[in-house]
Design an enzyme around this catalytic site. Structure first.
Site, PDB file in Angstrom:
ATOM      1  CG  ASP A 134      16.199 -45.598  -2.853  1.00 30.01           C
ATOM      2  OD1 ASP A 134      17.158 -44.911  -2.428  1.00 30.01           O
ATOM      3  OD2 ASP A 134      15.887 -46.702  -2.391  1.00 30.01           O
TER       4      ASP A 134
ATOM      5  CG  HIS B  69      20.708 -40.394   7.804  1.00 29.16           C
ATOM      6  ND1 HIS B  69      20.492 -39.809   6.575  1.00 29.16           N
ATOM      7  CD2 HIS B  69      20.536 -41.721   7.606  1.00 29.16           C
ATOM      8  CE1 HIS B  69      20.218 -40.732   5.683  1.00 29.16           C
ATOM      9  NE2 HIS B  69      20.223 -41.896   6.282  1.00 29.16           N
TER      10      HIS B  69
ATOM     11  CG  HIS C 209      17.014 -52.705   0.900  1.00 28.65           C
ATOM     12  ND1 HIS C 209      17.362 -52.186   2.120  1.00 28.65           N
ATOM     13  CD2 HIS C 209      17.266 -51.719  -0.004  1.00 28.65           C
ATOM     14  CE1 HIS C 209      17.827 -50.955   1.957  1.00 28.65           C
ATOM     15  NE2 HIS C 209      17.772 -50.652   0.690  1.00 28.65           N
TER      16      HIS C 209
ATOM     17  CG  ASP D  53      19.605 -36.435   7.864  1.00 27.06           C
ATOM     18  OD1 ASP D  53      20.327 -35.926   6.972  1.00 27.06           O
ATOM     19  OD2 ASP D  53      19.066 -37.546   7.757  1.00 27.06           O
TER      20      ASP D  53
ATOM     21  CD  GLU E  62      14.840 -49.257   0.810  1.00 28.50           C
ATOM     22  OE1 GLU E  62      15.127 -48.695   1.895  1.00 28.50           O
ATOM     23  OE2 GLU E  62      15.325 -48.896  -0.274  1.00 28.50           O
TER      24      GLU E  62
ATOM     25  CD  GLU F 277      16.702 -49.579   5.475  1.00 26.66           C
ATOM     26  OE1 GLU F 277      16.873 -48.668   6.307  1.00 26.66           O
ATOM     27  OE2 GLU F 277      16.593 -49.372   4.255  1.00 26.66           O
TER      28      GLU F 277
ATOM     29  CG  ASP G  32      18.478 -49.207  -3.045  1.00 21.40           C
ATOM     30  OD1 ASP G  32      18.715 -49.207  -1.832  1.00 21.40           O
ATOM     31  OD2 ASP G  32      17.338 -49.103  -3.534  1.00 21.40           O
TER      32      ASP G  32
HETATM   33  C1  XLS Z   1      18.858 -47.554   2.800  1.00 19.27           C
HETATM   34  C2  XLS Z   1      18.585 -46.719   3.985  1.00 19.27           C
HETATM   35  C3  XLS Z   1      18.886 -45.327   3.693  1.00 19.27           C
HETATM   36  C4  XLS Z   1      18.621 -44.361   4.773  1.00 19.27           C
HETATM   37  C5  XLS Z   1      18.253 -44.856   6.132  1.00 19.27           C
HETATM   38  O1  XLS Z   1      17.918 -47.840   2.045  1.00 19.27           O
HETATM   39  O2  XLS Z   1      17.219 -46.772   4.304  1.00 19.27           O
HETATM   40  O3  XLS Z   1      18.097 -44.970   2.573  1.00 19.27           O
HETATM   41  O4  XLS Z   1      19.802 -43.718   4.843  1.00 19.27           O
HETATM   42  O5  XLS Z   1      19.318 -45.397   6.751  1.00 19.27           O
HETATM   43 MG    MG Z   2      15.991 -47.578   2.981  1.00 27.57          MG
END
Ligand code: XLS
Ligand code: MG
Length: 343
Positions: A249, A48, A212, A51, A209, A173, A247
């Site tokens: 992950d 980011h 998503h 970051d 992703e 994304e 989400d």
């Molecule tokens: C959402 C995005 C996030 C990250 C990258 O899935 O990928 O995870 O912050 O923007």
């Molecule tokens: Mg992502």
């Protein structure tokens, strides 16, 4: 050994904080994350903007580039590349009603300032890719924005980034919701439609992703195929998801092995990676996992990719073609299941 190069972002090492409870793991320093990423065999880090340059909105353009160059030195120390920079336009309260679709002009202008700085940071880190997860580009209250005007403002935002720098590429994304209630760019189809409406479509592509696509009720392998067919799959976030909900992950393969096999297959069948694309992860350790296992989900996700690569290599396409020629789809189904289930 995988045929792919892997990338990961520092947010993948999370401390377990969620909307319902505090951290369950100790924080890990940025340098320790980068050191462990290198140790685990990653080739690149995803960033980011904040970051690379914390508290970015409080800094001058000169200071931002200086700090980004320091971050580049850290990457060089561990022989890692930067894959992309993503402006994190969902944290600052100023973007609470969107960034590129913000109703207030000053909020949109600040979103553009952050986006130009992300491009500056990308150059300092040695990469040419900006990722836009359009987290809050949509509505919480449906009537709060005029959708056509908001989508055209989003396209204008892309055009201004493309004009700011003639080399930068943008990967959108998509995600259908969360944190926003209704997103303007929920799927890869929307992302590529946005690309086609910009002033320089060849510099706007997509990042799929897995989770998503699943949240949108779609097959991630087909979303990847759609972007690959357009020559616009510039990154992926491999992970997994237990159905249509928040989400998660989860690690790649945690829930949907058949889909995960087909995601790796479509990437292998179509030369993904041959133009420098990375297998990006976007995964988090389960909140219940202790500190000792705060990186294991990264190793596990990479391992699943390698195991599925082996399954793809051993797949007998001629047998598949024969089942299809005979219209024996039950036979084909069992052939695939046995292939996946047998050692
Ligand atoms: C959402 C995005 C996030 C990250 C990258 O899935 O990928 O995870 O912050 O923007
Ligand atoms: Mg992502």
């Amino acid at each position: 050994m995988s045929q792919f190069k892997f990338s990961v972002g520092p947010w993948n090492i999370a401390d377990g904080t969620d909307v319902y409870g505090p951290a369950t793991r100790k924080p890990v320093s940025f340098e320790e994350k980068v050191r462990r990423f290198a140790e685990l065999g990653f080739s690149a880090v995803q960033f980011h903007d904040d970051d690379a340059v914390p508290d970015i909105s409080s800094k001058s353009e000169k200071q931002i580039v200086a700090e980004a160059k320091e971050m580049k030195a850290l990457l060089d120390k561990y022989k890692l590349k930067a894959e992309f920079v993503a402006p994190r336009l969902w944290f600052e309260p100023q973007f609470r009603d969107g960034a590129y679709t913000a109703p207030k002009k000053e909020d949109w202008e600040h979103a553009m300032w952050r986006s130009y700085r992300s491009i500056d940071i990308a150059h300092a880190l040695g990469c040419d890719l900006i990722v836009l997860w359009l987290a809050r580009e949509g509505t919480l209250c449906l009537e709060s924005k005029k959708p056509v005007h908001a989508i055209r403002q989003l396209i204008e935002s892309l055009n201004r980034m493309l004009a700011y720098d003639k080399k930068i590429r943008i990967a959108i994304e998509p995600k259908p919701n969360e944190p926003v209630d209704r997103s303007y760019a929920g799927t890869m189809g929307h992302a590529l439609a946005l690309a086609s409406m910009t002033d320089d479509p060849k510099r706007v592509g997509g990042l799929v992703e897995s989770a998503h696509s699943i949240i949108a009720g779609l097959e991630p392998a087909h979303d990847m195929a759609f972007a690959l067919a357009a020559g616009k799959l510039w990154s992926v976030h491999l992970n997994d998801q237990n159905g249509v909900r928040f989400d998660q992950d989860r690690i790649f393969g945690a829930e949907n092995l058949r889909s995960v096999f087909n995601q790796v297959k479509v990437l292998m069948d179509n030369g993904y990676g041959s133009h420098g694309e990375y297998i990006g992860l976007d995964v988090k350790a389960m909140r219940a996992s202790s500190d000792a296992y705060g990186f294991k989900h990264l190793e596990n996700s990479m391992k699943v990719v390698e195991l599925m690569e082996e399954k793809v290599r051993r797949l007998d396409q001629k047998a598949i073609d024969a089942f299809v020629a005979a219209s024996d789809y039950e036979g084909l189904e069992m052939h695939i299941l046995e292939h996946l289930l047998r050692a």
